[in-house]
Design an enzyme around this catalytic site. Structure first.
Site, mmCIF file in Angstrom:
data_model
loop_
_atom_site.group_PDB
_atom_site.id
_atom_site.type_symbol
_atom_site.label_atom_id
_atom_site.label_comp_id
_atom_site.label_asym_id
_atom_site.label_seq_id
_atom_site.Cartn_x
_atom_site.Cartn_y
_atom_site.Cartn_z
ATOM 1 N N THR A 1 -11.682 -11.628 -6.381
ATOM 2 C CA THR A 1 -13.778 -11.603 -5.906
ATOM 3 C C THR A 1 -13.918 -12.422 -4.672
ATOM 4 O O THR A 1 -13.575 -13.563 -5.992
ATOM 5 C CB THR A 1 -15.056 -11.071 -7.110
ATOM 6 O OG1 THR A 1 -16.016 -11.398 -6.477
ATOM 7 C CG2 THR A 1 -14.380 -12.142 -8.191
ATOM 8 N N LYS B 1 1.285 -0.896 0.166
ATOM 9 C CA LYS B 1 0.123 -0.042 0.277
ATOM 10 C C LYS B 1 0.656 1.096 0.328
ATOM 11 O O LYS B 1 1.544 1.424 1.076
ATOM 12 C CB LYS B 1 -0.952 0.094 1.562
ATOM 13 C CG LYS B 1 -1.966 -0.513 1.152
ATOM 14 C CD LYS B 1 -2.637 -0.428 2.342
ATOM 15 C CE LYS B 1 -4.231 -1.606 1.806
ATOM 16 N NZ LYS B 1 -3.291 -3.362 1.585
ATOM 17 N N ASP C 1 -1.370 -1.981 -4.309
ATOM 18 C CA ASP C 1 -2.804 -2.361 -3.728
ATOM 19 C C ASP C 1 -2.892 -0.627 -3.600
ATOM 20 O O ASP C 1 -2.995 0.318 -4.278
ATOM 21 C CB ASP C 1 -3.133 -2.525 -2.344
ATOM 22 C CG ASP C 1 -2.867 -3.768 -1.727
ATOM 23 O OD1 ASP C 1 -2.636 -4.675 -3.086
ATOM 24 O OD2 ASP C 1 -2.536 -4.101 -0.424
ATOM 25 N N MET C 2 -4.985 -0.905 -4.122
ATOM 26 C CA MET C 2 -5.145 0.611 -4.029
ATOM 27 C C MET C 2 -6.668 0.720 -3.223
ATOM 28 O O MET C 2 -6.800 0.106 -2.706
ATOM 29 C CB MET C 2 -6.509 0.531 -5.288
ATOM 30 C CG MET C 2 -7.008 1.776 -5.429
ATOM 31 S SD MET C 2 -5.445 3.511 -6.272
ATOM 32 C CE MET C 2 -5.468 3.089 -7.956
ATOM 33 N N LYS D 1 -13.884 -5.166 -6.265
ATOM 34 C CA LYS D 1 -14.808 -4.310 -6.650
ATOM 35 C C LYS D 1 -14.306 -3.093 -5.587
ATOM 36 O O LYS D 1 -14.966 -2.075 -6.144
ATOM 37 C CB LYS D 1 -16.049 -4.893 -5.465
ATOM 38 C CG LYS D 1 -16.296 -6.316 -6.629
ATOM 39 C CD LYS D 1 -17.563 -6.828 -5.398
ATOM 40 C CE LYS D 1 -18.535 -7.491 -6.012
ATOM 41 N NZ LYS D 1 -19.556 -8.553 -5.318
ATOM 42 N N GLY D 2 -13.532 -2.873 -4.731
ATOM 43 C CA GLY D 2 -12.994 -2.234 -3.334
ATOM 44 C C GLY D 2 -14.003 -2.097 -2.724
ATOM 45 O O GLY D 2 -15.399 -2.159 -2.542
ATOM 46 N N GLU E 1 -16.539 -6.324 5.800
ATOM 47 C CA GLU E 1 -17.618 -7.015 5.149
ATOM 48 C C GLU E 1 -18.388 -8.356 4.612
ATOM 49 O O GLU E 1 -17.810 -8.752 3.830
ATOM 50 C CB GLU E 1 -16.854 -6.146 3.502
ATOM 51 C CG GLU E 1 -15.605 -7.566 3.519
ATOM 52 C CD GLU E 1 -14.263 -7.675 2.435
ATOM 53 O OE1 GLU E 1 -13.342 -7.916 3.067
ATOM 54 O OE2 GLU E 1 -15.294 -6.900 1.192
ATOM 55 N N GLN F 1 -10.330 -0.536 -8.710
ATOM 56 C CA GLN F 1 -11.689 -0.480 -7.837
ATOM 57 C C GLN F 1 -12.726 -0.773 -9.114
ATOM 58 O O GLN F 1 -13.187 0.464 -9.844
ATOM 59 C CB GLN F 1 -11.762 0.146 -6.980
ATOM 60 C CG GLN F 1 -10.486 -0.179 -6.061
ATOM 61 C CD GLN F 1 -10.627 1.235 -5.172
ATOM 62 O OE1 GLN F 1 -10.030 2.312 -5.947
ATOM 63 N NE2 GLN F 1 -9.634 0.881 -4.328
ATOM 64 N N ARG G 1 -4.716 -5.959 -11.202
ATOM 65 C CA ARG G 1 -5.795 -7.385 -9.932
ATOM 66 C C ARG G 1 -7.327 -6.098 -10.324
ATOM 67 O O ARG G 1 -6.905 -4.820 -10.338
ATOM 68 C CB ARG G 1 -5.261 -6.845 -8.886
ATOM 69 C CG ARG G 1 -6.325 -7.573 -7.683
ATOM 70 C CD ARG G 1 -6.413 -6.975 -6.283
ATOM 71 N NE ARG G 1 -4.796 -7.632 -5.942
ATOM 72 C CZ ARG G 1 -4.086 -7.602 -4.706
ATOM 73 N NH1 ARG G 1 -4.435 -5.985 -3.985
ATOM 74 N NH2 ARG G 1 -3.210 -7.646 -4.387
#
Ligand SMILES: Cc1cc2nc3c(=O)[nH]c(=O)nc-3n(C[C@H](O)[C@H](O)[C@H](O)COP(=O)(O)OP(=O)(O)OC[C@H]3O[C@@H](n4cnc5c(N)ncnc54)[C@H](O)[C@@H]3O)c2cc1C
Length: 328
Positions: A244, A115, A152-153, A205-206, A310, A181, A202
């Site tokens: 996912t 990150k 990573d986003m 979804k986010g 989540e 994302q 990659r």
């Protein structure tokens, strides 16, 4: 995505994947999610146990070795985000470089994920780019072919800077790739930008809670955006990590990949440690490459809260774990 085995889904027995509606989150779950930040850290650590390899590099190595024995590959993340002082950046870089060495020394089938806020993106952008370059450069020469580094986003306030730093480092090294994302409105445009250079991306979804003027909120709209992004990425030549656990989405993805005859080295599936291991096993049995995201480190709190938030079945999961450990 190097080494991904191929797939002809049409010729293989079907997964028990059928489109179904996402059930509403029960009241007890919602209450527990709301309470999580107020609960003792030790409790959160205990509940989040399955999502984290441990606090040390040795524990991560052990987890990856077990996944490799099971037929899965991995991407390893040193937990941490939002470096507030330069010393945090230095120790993150040192840990990532040591992690790369451990992956090579142990002969693990693994990449690393990082990150940028952990490397000081919010502190000093130039320093962040130098830190990423130090990790990617080290990973490039650590073994033949190098160790791949995925960026990573994080939340939408750093998307632009993250992609700019990715492009700068990608101009020097091939062993680095971004995350996109599907929930962000900007993603179709970002795809056009990143495919100008060969890219391994990659697609997820986010996970961040984003404002309605930058991201889709509706579950179906996010799925639709995911499908469109995957189709576009593959059509434009990107290699894609399909990240996912959504069975409904996978029920579309698998026949789609077969229909467009996607080459076996163009994609893989990616899942998080501790999430839907049954689904992972099913994909492995079908001969798919599955990469498991393995986080470790002492900064487990923010990551754990996101994972727990989540998890639609968190209340049942907590209750089961509680009874298994203390009563069963
Ligand atoms: C390898 C990998 C890397 C990722 N990297 C990023 C990143 O860089 N940036 C980013 O914003 N997001 C990232 N994510 C998170 C991603 O954006 C989603 O938030 C997450 O994957 C949940 O979305 P889903 O597609 O699995 O679908 P969902 O509809 O959210 O989940 C599908 C099903 O998976 C199961 N599930 C999902 N999450 C959990 C959980 N925590 N515990 C238990 N069961 C669960 C449930 O059964 C759920 O019904 C990553 C995800 C993966 C798999």
């Amino acid at each position: 995505v190097r080494g991904a085995p191929g797939l002809n889904t049409a010729a293989r027995p079907g997964l028990p994947l059928s489109p179904r509606k996402t059930p509403p989150v029960p009241l007890w779950n919602r209450l527990l999610l709301w309470l999580l930040p107020l609960l003792p850290r030790a409790f959160v650590r205990w509940v989040a146990g399955p999502y984290i390899a441990g606090e040390t590099r040795a524990e991560a190595v052990e987890t990856v070795a077990a996944l490799n024995r099971d037929g899965a590959v991995a991407t390893v993340d040193v937990l941490g985000e939002d470096a507030t002082v330069p010393a945090h950046i230095d120790s993150a870089v040192a840990e990532y470089r040591a992690l790369v060495d451990a992956i090579v020394a142990e002969g693990l089938k693994a990449t690393v994920s990082v990150k940028l806020t952990q490397l000081g993106l919010r502190l000093d952008r130039g320093e962040c780019e130098r830190a990423l370059e130090s990790i990617v450069g080290h990973a490039a020469t650590a073994c033949e072919g190098g160790v791949f580094v995925t960026i990573d986003m994080e939340d939408h306030t750093v998307t632009e800077a993250t992609l700019a730093i990715y492009a700068a480092v990608r101009a020097k090294y091939a062993n680095v790739g971004p995350v996109l994302q599907a929930y962000l409105f900007r993603t179709p445009g970002d795809i056009d930008r990143i495919v100008s250079t060969p890219v391994t991306v990659r697609l997820c979804k986010g996970i961040y809670v984003e404002p309605a003027d930058v991201a889709w909120k509706d579950t179906e709209a996010i799925r639709e955006s995911y499908r469109a992004a995957l189709e576009k990425l593959l059509r434009l030549g990107a290699n894609v990590g399909i990240a996912t656990h959504d069975e409904q989405l996978l029920a579309w993805v698998l026949p789609f990949l077969a229909r467009v005859r996607t080459a076996r080295d163009r994609y893989e599936f990616q899942m998080l440690l501790g999430v839907t291991p049954g689904l992972r096993q099913m994909l492995l049995r079908r001969g798919e490459q599955v990469r498991v995201y393995v986080p470790y480190g002492r900064d487990w709190y923010a990551y754990s809260l996101r994972r727990l938030r989540e998890n639609p079945a968190i209340a049942g999961h907590v209750t089961r774990q509680f009874f298994a450990r203390f009563i069963g």
